[in-house]
Design an enzyme around this catalytic site. Sequence first.
Site, short mmCIF file in Angstrom:
data_model
loop_
_atom_site.label_atom_id
_atom_site.label_comp_id
_atom_site.label_asym_id
_atom_site.label_seq_id
_atom_site.Cartn_x
_atom_site.Cartn_y
_atom_site.Cartn_z
N ASN A 193 -7.52 -3.24 14.29
CA ASN A 193 -8.92 -3.56 13.93
C ASN A 193 -9.00 -4.75 12.97
O ASN A 193 -10.05 -5.01 12.40
CB ASN A 193 -9.60 -2.33 13.30
CG ASN A 193 -8.93 -1.89 12.00
OD1 ASN A 193 -7.95 -2.50 11.55
ND2 ASN A 193 -9.45 -0.84 11.37
N HIS B 148 -7.23 -5.10 10.16
CA HIS B 148 -6.97 -4.84 8.74
C HIS B 148 -5.66 -5.49 8.31
O HIS B 148 -4.75 -5.68 9.11
CB HIS B 148 -7.01 -3.34 8.40
CG HIS B 148 -5.85 -2.53 8.85
ND1 HIS B 148 -5.98 -1.23 9.31
CD2 HIS B 148 -4.52 -2.77 8.92
CE1 HIS B 148 -4.80 -0.75 9.61
NE2 HIS B 148 -3.89 -1.66 9.39
N ASP C 234 0.82 -1.21 0.00
CA ASP C 234 0.00 0.00 0.00
C ASP C 234 0.85 1.26 0.00
O ASP C 234 2.06 1.22 0.23
CB ASP C 234 -0.96 0.00 1.20
CG ASP C 234 -0.32 -0.54 2.48
OD1 ASP C 234 0.91 -0.57 2.56
OD2 ASP C 234 -1.06 -0.95 3.39
N GLU D 159 -9.82 -2.26 5.39
CA GLU D 159 -10.47 -2.05 6.68
C GLU D 159 -11.64 -3.02 6.83
O GLU D 159 -12.11 -3.61 5.84
CB GLU D 159 -10.98 -0.60 6.75
CG GLU D 159 -9.90 0.47 6.55
CD GLU D 159 -8.97 0.64 7.77
OE1 GLU D 159 -8.92 -0.25 8.64
OE2 GLU D 159 -8.29 1.67 7.84
#
Length: 240
Positions: free
Chosen positions: A135, A137, A67, A142
């Site tokens: 979380n 990811h 990313d 997400e």
Amino acid sequence: MRIVVVGSANDTAKVALDSIKETLKKKPNSVICFPTGSSPLPLYNAMVEDYKKKKTSYKDVITFNLDEYKGLGSKHNQSYRYFMDVNLFNNIDINPDNINFPNGVLKDLKGECARYHKLLEENHRDIQILGIGSNGHIGFNEPGTPFDSTTHVVSLSASTIRDNSRFFTSIKEVPKQAITMGLSEIIDSDKIILIATGINKAKAVRDCVKGPIDESCPASILQKHDNVLLILDKDAASLL
Ligand code: F6R
């Protein structure tokens, strides 16, 4: 999933490096996809030290990265490309022509996603290295991201912006969007190595390993893959 629990964040490096070298021995022109962030840093330091001492060569390796922030160029000191250059690429014998990265500064980000997806299709990964967000990811996928997603532009969640603000002088500077490889591309690799350290990863690690395979925890997609190595410190493994 094979789970290895080590004593400290630094100890994750040896396990990960041994696994990478095992693959490189068989295939010196392996395709490896890297993450950025604090989790893989001990590994990158170990790769550089090993390269200097033992001359493990990366000259035929082809790299991808997961990313990149929207709007940050390769020379920006918070861009992921800059992170990889400083912490790994500049310090080993990688051929710069073999480095593939999403470009977050182009106007046509949709076109950039299509370009990156095509490259990924043409270069099946031998190794996918991952960190995991608190979380759940992976990459910047997400919670709620479809499992069949490919490279796309994402709006970062509030918790990811908060987690990543530690690398910036103020939370306002954290870009709100990024380009990320999608989940279907992430699991399209012969081997997956996920590194997680620290107590703030414990819940995400538990959901990844023991939770339902569900888009509410993107990392739970790894349960569908038959060659995953999870390298955890005691804190990250504490809820397993
Ligand atoms: C970074 C990436 C993210 C990180 C995750 C954990 O390229 O893809 O998914 O791996 O946010 O980050 P750290 O390791 O900094 O806790």
